[in-house]
Design a protein around this motif. Structure first.
Motif, PDB file in Angstrom:
ATOM      1  N   GLU A  43       4.188   1.138   3.966  1.00 44.15           N
ATOM      2  CA  GLU A  43       4.228   0.070   3.029  1.00 44.15           C
ATOM      3  C   GLU A  43       2.851  -0.528   3.344  1.00 44.15           C
ATOM      4  OE1 GLU A  43       7.034  -1.229   6.318  1.00 44.15           O
ATOM      5  OE2 GLU A  43       6.924   0.299   5.049  1.00 44.15           O
ATOM      6  N   ARG A  44       2.474  -0.705   4.356  1.00 41.75           N
ATOM      7  CA  ARG A  44       1.079  -1.493   4.687  1.00 41.75           C
ATOM      8  C   ARG A  44       0.699  -1.250   6.363  1.00 41.75           C
ATOM      9  NH1 ARG A  44       1.253  -8.156   4.868  1.00 41.75           N
ATOM     10  NH2 ARG A  44       0.459  -7.665   2.672  1.00 41.75           N
ATOM     11  N   VAL A  45      -0.766  -1.227   6.059  1.00 41.96           N
ATOM     12  CA  VAL A  45      -1.458  -0.832   7.104  1.00 41.96           C
ATOM     13  C   VAL A  45      -2.314  -2.320   7.769  1.00 41.96           C
ATOM     14  CG1 VAL A  45      -1.529   1.722   6.998  1.00 41.96           C
ATOM     15  CG2 VAL A  45      -3.409   0.145   5.823  1.00 41.96           C
ATOM     16  N   ALA A  75     -12.211   1.409   3.818  1.00 39.76           N
ATOM     17  CA  ALA A  75     -11.507   2.063   4.760  1.00 39.76           C
ATOM     18  C   ALA A  75     -10.072   1.897   4.893  1.00 39.76           C
ATOM     19  CB  ALA A  75     -12.135   2.046   6.057  1.00 39.76           C
ATOM     20  N   MET A  76      -9.626   0.446   4.733  1.00 36.58           N
ATOM     21  CA  MET A  76      -8.428   0.311   4.992  1.00 36.58           C
ATOM     22  C   MET A  76      -7.511   0.833   3.626  1.00 36.58           C
ATOM     23  SD  MET A  76      -7.760  -1.185   7.800  1.00 36.58           S
ATOM     24  CE  MET A  76      -6.086  -1.682   7.666  1.00 36.58           C
ATOM     25  N   GLY A  77      -8.358   0.897   2.224  1.00 35.06           N
ATOM     26  CA  GLY A  77      -7.759   1.272   1.148  1.00 35.06           C
ATOM     27  C   GLY A  77      -7.344   2.664   1.549  1.00 35.06           C
ATOM     28  N   LEU A 124      -7.567  -7.184   8.759  1.00 36.29           N
ATOM     29  CA  LEU A 124      -7.677  -6.287   7.805  1.00 36.29           C
ATOM     30  C   LEU A 124      -6.228  -5.711   7.378  1.00 36.29           C
ATOM     31  CD1 LEU A 124     -10.354  -5.679   9.389  1.00 36.29           C
ATOM     32  CD2 LEU A 124     -11.036  -4.855   7.316  1.00 36.29           C
ATOM     33  N   ARG A 125      -5.913  -5.706   6.191  1.00 39.41           N
ATOM     34  CA  ARG A 125      -4.723  -5.318   5.595  1.00 39.41           C
ATOM     35  C   ARG A 125      -4.713  -4.677   4.510  1.00 39.41           C
ATOM     36  NH1 ARG A 125      -1.515 -11.099   5.681  1.00 39.41           N
ATOM     37  NH2 ARG A 125      -1.525 -11.626   7.779  1.00 39.41           N
ATOM     38  N   ALA A 126      -3.802  -3.793   4.222  1.00 42.95           N
ATOM     39  CA  ALA A 126      -3.910  -2.801   2.944  1.00 42.95           C
ATOM     40  C   ALA A 126      -2.679  -2.206   2.574  1.00 42.95           C
ATOM     41  CB  ALA A 126      -5.020  -1.737   3.045  1.00 42.95           C
ATOM     42  N   THR A 138      -4.893   0.468  -4.499  1.00 40.75           N
ATOM     43  CA  THR A 138      -4.456  -0.322  -3.489  1.00 40.75           C
ATOM     44  C   THR A 138      -5.090  -1.790  -3.670  1.00 40.75           C
ATOM     45  OG1 THR A 138      -6.841   0.038  -2.441  1.00 40.75           O
ATOM     46  CG2 THR A 138      -5.102   1.499  -1.712  1.00 40.75           C
ATOM     47  N   ARG A 139      -4.321  -2.469  -2.746  1.00 38.81           N
ATOM     48  CA  ARG A 139      -4.804  -3.916  -2.733  1.00 38.81           C
ATOM     49  C   ARG A 139      -5.191  -4.174  -1.170  1.00 38.81           C
ATOM     50  NH1 ARG A 139      -0.689  -7.688  -5.078  1.00 38.81           N
ATOM     51  NH2 ARG A 139       0.695  -6.566  -3.539  1.00 38.81           N
ATOM     52  N   MET A 140      -6.341  -5.056  -0.813  1.00 41.93           N
ATOM     53  CA  MET A 140      -6.701  -5.079   0.614  1.00 41.93           C
ATOM     54  C   MET A 140      -7.150  -6.485   0.756  1.00 41.93           C
ATOM     55  SD  MET A 140      -8.004  -2.132  -0.914  1.00 41.93           S
ATOM     56  CE  MET A 140      -9.702  -2.268  -1.069  1.00 41.93           C
TER      57      MET A 140
END
Length: 160
Positions: A43-45, A75-77, A124-126, A138-140
């Motif tokens: 659900e989240r990275v 990259a996170m997306g 960084l979160r996505a 996606t949302r980052m």
């Protein structure tokens, strides 16, 4: 009648290790950025970038370059898509799921720069908002060491 919450998915150590190898080593540009995964969940990275002289965009203020922010969020997306795809196909072996990322690519990317990126490190979160059969949305977020939101973004990725 309420629907019970979904059972949380736990990735196998082999899948996590393989995804980290792809993201942190095989995608060489992520090494240039200094991107290091800190959490990998369906659900989240989350990841971290430590500030270095090579990432400075404005020398007077020691501000991180906007391109580093944009590339990091992109990259996170992609990583969020990988995690979501991995969770969707838990019935497959970890190695088989890791091969699903070969066709992953950015279709569209939007970044909003809200505050100057000044600090010793950044988080960084996505997360994936929607995972379709061909496209994922996606949302980052790009945060300072104090947790303050510095930039945010949204992206669309081809996943098949």
């Amino acid at each position: 009648m309420r629907t019970p919450p979904p059972i949380p998915v736990e990735f196998e150590p082999d899948f996590v290790a393989g995804l980290k190898t792809i993201f942190e080593e095989k995608i060489v540009f992520n090494q240039v950025l200094g991107l290091k995964i800190t959490s990998l969940k369906p659900e989240r990275v989350t990841a971290r970038i430590d500030m270095r002289h090579e990432l400075v965009g404005h020398y007077s203020y020691n501000r991180i370059h906007g391109g580093v922010i944009s590339a990091g969020l992109d990259a996170m997306g992609g990583l969020a898509c990988m995690a979501a795809i991995g969770a969707r196909h838990m019935d497959e072996a970890p190695e088989q799921r890791l091969h699903r990322f070969a066709k992953l690519g950015t279709i569209d990317l939007r970044i909003d720069y809200l505050r100057p990126g000044i600090g010793e490190h950044f988080e960084l979160r996505a997360e994936v908002m929607r995972l379709g059969s061909r496209v994922a949305s996606t949302r980052m977020e790009f945060l300072g060491a104090d947790g303050k939101l510095l930039s945010c973004g949204s992206g669309a990725y081809i996943v098949s």
